[in-house]
Design a protein around this motif. Structure first.
Motif, PDB file in Angstrom:
ATOM      1  N   ALA A  34       0.982  -1.031  -0.057  1.00  0.00           N
ATOM      2  CA  ALA A  34      -0.133  -0.140   0.350  1.00  0.00           C
ATOM      3  C   ALA A  34       0.916   1.132  -0.334  1.00  0.00           C
ATOM      4  O   ALA A  34       0.679   2.211  -0.695  1.00  0.00           O
ATOM      5  N   GLN A  35       1.962   1.099   0.823  1.00  0.00           N
ATOM      6  CA  GLN A  35       2.671   2.592   0.413  1.00  0.00           C
ATOM      7  C   GLN A  35       3.494   2.315  -0.473  1.00  0.00           C
ATOM      8  O   GLN A  35       3.462   3.398  -1.144  1.00  0.00           O
ATOM      9  N   ALA A  38       1.009   4.478  -2.803  1.00  0.00           N
ATOM     10  CA  ALA A  38       0.747   5.221  -2.437  1.00  0.00           C
ATOM     11  C   ALA A  38       1.929   6.531  -2.607  1.00  0.00           C
ATOM     12  O   ALA A  38       1.693   7.419  -3.378  1.00  0.00           O
ATOM     13  N   GLU A  39       2.590   6.013  -2.950  1.00  0.00           N
ATOM     14  CA  GLU A  39       4.346   6.458  -3.278  1.00  0.00           C
ATOM     15  C   GLU A  39       3.815   6.606  -5.354  1.00  0.00           C
ATOM     16  O   GLU A  39       4.193   7.893  -5.528  1.00  0.00           O
ATOM     17  N   MET A  41       0.368   6.984  -6.641  1.00  0.00           N
ATOM     18  CA  MET A  41      -0.240   7.836  -6.578  1.00  0.00           C
ATOM     19  C   MET A  41      -0.131   9.281  -5.755  1.00  0.00           C
ATOM     20  O   MET A  41      -0.364  10.037  -6.060  1.00  0.00           O
ATOM     21  N   LEU A  43       0.284  10.164  -2.983  1.00  0.00           N
ATOM     22  CA  LEU A  43      -0.572  10.702  -1.921  1.00  0.00           C
ATOM     23  C   LEU A  43       1.200  11.086  -0.489  1.00  0.00           C
ATOM     24  O   LEU A  43       1.923  10.601  -0.365  1.00  0.00           O
ATOM     25  N   GLU A  47      -2.360  10.811   3.602  1.00  0.00           N
ATOM     26  CA  GLU A  47      -3.458   9.774   3.305  1.00  0.00           C
ATOM     27  C   GLU A  47      -2.523   8.666   2.708  1.00  0.00           C
ATOM     28  O   GLU A  47      -3.190   7.376   2.723  1.00  0.00           O
ATOM     29  N   THR A  48      -1.485   8.097   3.011  1.00  0.00           N
ATOM     30  CA  THR A  48      -0.521   6.836   3.113  1.00  0.00           C
ATOM     31  C   THR A  48      -0.923   6.275   4.076  1.00  0.00           C
ATOM     32  O   THR A  48      -1.246   4.839   3.552  1.00  0.00           O
ATOM     33  N   TYR A  51      -4.421   4.970   3.350  1.00  0.00           N
ATOM     34  CA  TYR A  51      -4.685   4.562   2.819  1.00  0.00           C
ATOM     35  C   TYR A  51      -4.455   2.466   3.127  1.00  0.00           C
ATOM     36  O   TYR A  51      -4.913   1.760   2.477  1.00  0.00           O
ATOM     37  N   ALA A  52      -3.019   2.442   3.636  1.00  0.00           N
ATOM     38  CA  ALA A  52      -2.379   0.974   3.946  1.00  0.00           C
ATOM     39  C   ALA A  52      -3.539   0.618   4.303  1.00  0.00           C
ATOM     40  O   ALA A  52      -3.523  -0.494   4.373  1.00  0.00           O
ATOM     41  N   ASP A  75      -7.606   1.495  -8.345  1.00  0.00           N
ATOM     42  CA  ASP A  75      -7.310   2.334  -7.409  1.00  0.00           C
ATOM     43  C   ASP A  75      -6.162   3.341  -8.108  1.00  0.00           C
ATOM     44  O   ASP A  75      -5.868   4.382  -8.141  1.00  0.00           O
TER      45      ASP A  75
END
Length: 107
Positions: A34-35, A38-39, A41, A43, A47-48, A51-52, A75
Motif C-alpha cells: 500500500a505504501q 501510495a508513493e 499515486m 499521496l 493519506e498514505t 490508504y495502508a 485505485d
C-alpha cells in the motif's frame, strides 16, 4: 500417553504460532505494498497511512490475494498511474519477502 500428549500439544502450539506469523507477514506485506502504491499515486503521509489501513482491511473481504489486487489495480487506475495487474502481483511478491525479513529481524 504423556509423551504422545506432549507431542500433540507441541504440534498444536507450533501450528498456532505458524498461523499467527503468516497472518502478521500478510498484514505487513499489505501495508508495504500500500505504501508502494501510495508513493506512485503521490499521496501525502497522512493519506498514505489511511490508504495502508484500507488495503489491510480489504484483505478481509475474501480468502486469498484477489481482493487486495483488485483494490490496488482499481485505485492505481483511478489515479491515472500506468500499472497493471502483473506489476501489482510482482510488488506483492517482493513485499512478501521484505515483510517476512522485517518480522524475522524484529524477533
Amino acid at each position: 500417553m504423556t509423551t504422545f500428549d506432549d507431542r500433540e500439544r507441541a504440534f498444536e502450539t507450533k501450528f498456532a504460532r505458524d498461523e499467527e506469523m503468516a497472518f502478521r507477514v500478510t498484514a505487513r506485506r499489505n501495508r508495504l505494498v500500500a505504501q508502494w502504491a501510495a508513493e506512485l499515486m503521490r499521496l501525502t503521509p497522512a493519506e498514505t497511512d489511511a490508504y495502508a489501513k484500507a488495503v489491510v482491511q480489504a484483505d478481509f473481504e475474501e480468502a486469498g490475494d484477489e481482493d487486495v489486487v483488485r483494490k490496488l489495480v482499481a485505485d492505481l487506475t483511478a489515479a491515472d498511474v500506468d500499472v497493471g495487474e502483473a506489476d501489482v502481483r510482482r510488488a506483492l511478491e517482493e513485499k512478501q519477502v521484505e515483510a517476512r525479513r522485517q518480522l524475522m529481524e524484529s524477533q
